[in-house]
Design an enzyme around this catalytic site. Structure first.
Site, PDB file in Angstrom:
ATOM      1  N   GLU A 112      -0.106  -0.503   5.804  1.00 42.26           N
ATOM      2  CA  GLU A 112       0.899   0.102   6.683  1.00 42.26           C
ATOM      3  C   GLU A 112       0.765   1.616   6.718  1.00 42.26           C
ATOM      4  O   GLU A 112       0.873   2.235   7.785  1.00 42.26           O
ATOM      5  CB  GLU A 112       2.306  -0.296   6.228  1.00 42.26           C
ATOM      6  CG  GLU A 112       3.418   0.060   7.215  1.00 42.26           C
ATOM      7  CD  GLU A 112       3.939   1.484   7.059  1.00 42.26           C
ATOM      8  OE1 GLU A 112       4.566   1.994   8.011  1.00 42.26           O
ATOM      9  OE2 GLU A 112       3.713   2.090   5.981  1.00 42.26           O
ATOM     10  N   ASP A 151       0.846  -1.192   0.000  1.00 42.98           N
ATOM     11  CA  ASP A 151       0.000   0.000   0.000  1.00 42.98           C
ATOM     12  C   ASP A 151       0.881   1.240   0.000  1.00 42.98           C
ATOM     13  O   ASP A 151       2.045   1.198   0.413  1.00 42.98           O
ATOM     14  CB  ASP A 151      -0.952  -0.004   1.197  1.00 42.98           C
ATOM     15  CG  ASP A 151      -0.235   0.221   2.519  1.00 42.98           C
ATOM     16  OD1 ASP A 151       0.686  -0.553   2.815  1.00 42.98           O
ATOM     17  OD2 ASP A 151      -0.583   1.174   3.248  1.00 42.98           O
TER      18      ASP A 151
END
Length: 454
Positions: free
Chosen positions: A156, A92
């Site tokens: 994250e 991500d």
């Protein structure tokens, strides 16, 4: 770089890695459906899973984590009785901000001035490619000498804790003798560095309400309580005159005793405008690694264009507090919340919502894994010794792994050196750094396996 079979293999694989990184960067994998569709993250997870299967990984799984995102897991068995190493990265990415500020499209990997530009190129899609390159080089030169687990996180950057909670519910999944977090970076481009500490963080949304609705500033201004003005006063209370963070009850006087970060270098790295001063006191290392730091990430208020002469009835802000090692993020959250409530003026109504939290982390740099990494770095960066630095950012999973596996050694390396401009526009990665760190990781795995046989 000194010629050796590992280095030669990595160099030969770099064009393939660039093609793969371009494919991975193309996914707009921001783990916030309000920014990009969830399908972008899901497609990136599938890409990562397919890449692991192509490398011979077993038990490859796309894990549905409690925060509604997906992480990817795989196991590559090594020799019998070999130690187990967990390799971490995340797919991500941060939102691209204003895409018009990018010199090239943020989700199109573009080469310019010897660097590869694109959102996630360094943080941390490039980190996943670093792991793949290291493993491919080992497979081409006698095999991977350890059992390898790979976990690639899907949230994250949002700090929503999905993988942490999944790992706590399935503690056997990520168990390892040592863990390499590929989400840090060298202190300076070309200077081999491990990150020994990370600040934690807490993320709060603050809302202040004073009126049932907006009012005409001419008719009511001067007596009617302005929610935006109240919010500004609260936010101002979080900083001293010199810009130091001031949260009631939260210590802010720790000192950093590692690598020296020269102020002139910091100004250059941070692109501070000429004549503008730095904030806070103490050394740069004190300020960005050893002490708490508050940042206002956003404010909901009328834009300048189209603003009307109105007193605002409500105002909101998102406030981030970075929490250094030695302080507890949960306690820091309580102190920050109490500070905001105490300093809200005019008995205005204030509400505070926590939207993210992660604990700080400090590594044991005296462990055998660090010796193995130092030797590997000397091979990848001839003539240079490995340095130890801090990092002001947060990787919440580190503390979860440290708590779950207290005997595991945790190392942090990666591609996010200052020129990478992670989280900003025009993020990029140095292909030379990707090459060197892939060589270093491959030699680390060789060294670590050998140390366990002694």
């Amino acid at each position: 770089m000194t010629a050796n079979p590992i280095a030669e293999t990595v160099a030969s694989l770099l064009p393939r890695a660039r093609t793969e990184l371009a494919e991975l960067v193309a996914f707009r994998s921001v783990a916030d459906p309000a920014v990009f569709p969830r399908s972008e993250c899901e497609a990136a997870a599938v890409w990562v899973a397919d890449a692991l299967r192509a490398e011979g990984f077993q038990d490859v799984s796309v894990l549905d984590t409690p925060d509604g995102t997906q992480s990817v897991y795989g196991l590559l068995p090594g020799p019998e009785n070999a130690p187990t190493v967990l390799l971490y990265a995340h797919y991500d990415v941060q939102p691209p901000l204003d895409e018009s500020d990018w010199l090239t499209p943020p989700f199109e990997l573009t080469e310019r001035n010897g660097r590869w530009f694109g959102r996630g190129a360094a943080d941390c899609k490039g980190g996943f490619l670093m792991h793949l390159l290291a493993l491919r080089a080992l497979k081409a030169n006698g095999g991977v000498p350890v059992n390898v687990k790979v976990i690639v996180e899907g949230s994250e950057e949002q700090g929503t804790g999905g993988l942490e909670r999944y790992a706590e519910a399935h503690p056997e999944l990520l168990a390892a003798d040592t863990i390499v977090i590929g989400d840090a970076g060298n202190f300076r481009l070309g200077l081999p560095t491990v990150t020994a500490m990370l600040r934690g963080m807490t993320l709060l949304r603050v809302r202040i309400d004073t009126l049932e609705g907006n009012l005409h500033s001419g008719m009511f201004g001067g007596a009617a309580p302005d929610a935006l003005a109240a919010l500004i006063k609260v936010l101002d209370s979080l900083r001293a005159e010199d810009g130091s963070t001031t949260v009631d009850g939260l210590a802010a006087d720790a000192e950093w005793d590692g690598i020296v970060y020269d102020e002139a270098d910091f100004r250059k790295d941070a692109k501070v405008l000429d004549g503008v001063g730095l904030i806070g006191d103490g050394s740069v290392g004190d300020r960005i690694w050893a002490r708490p730091a508050v940042t206002v990430l956003g404010i909901d208020c009328p834009p300048v264009v189209g603003a009307t002469p109105s007193i605002q009835a409500s105002a909101r802000a998102t406030v981030s507090l970075r929490v250094p090692p030695g302080q507890d993020a949960t306690e820091a959250t309580k102190l920050l919340t109490a500070h905001i409530e105490k300093h809200t003026p005019w008995r205005a109504r204030v509400s505070v919502e926590q939207v993210g939290q992660g604990e700080p982390f400090r590594a044991d740099t005296s462990s055998p894994a660090y010796t193995a990494m130092a030797d590997a770095m000397r091979v990848a960066y001839p003539g240079q010794d490995m340095q130890t630095a801090g990092q002001g950012g947060s990787i919440p999973l580190c503390n979860t792994l440290a708590a779950l596996y207290p005997k595991a050694e945790i190392l942090l390396i990666g591609l996010s050196e200052p020129e990478a401009q992670i989280h900003a526009v025009n993020e990029s990665v140095s292909p030379e750094e990707l090459e060197r760190l892939s060589v270093a990781e491959a030699h680390f795995l060789l060294n670590y396996a050998e140390s366990k046989r002694d």
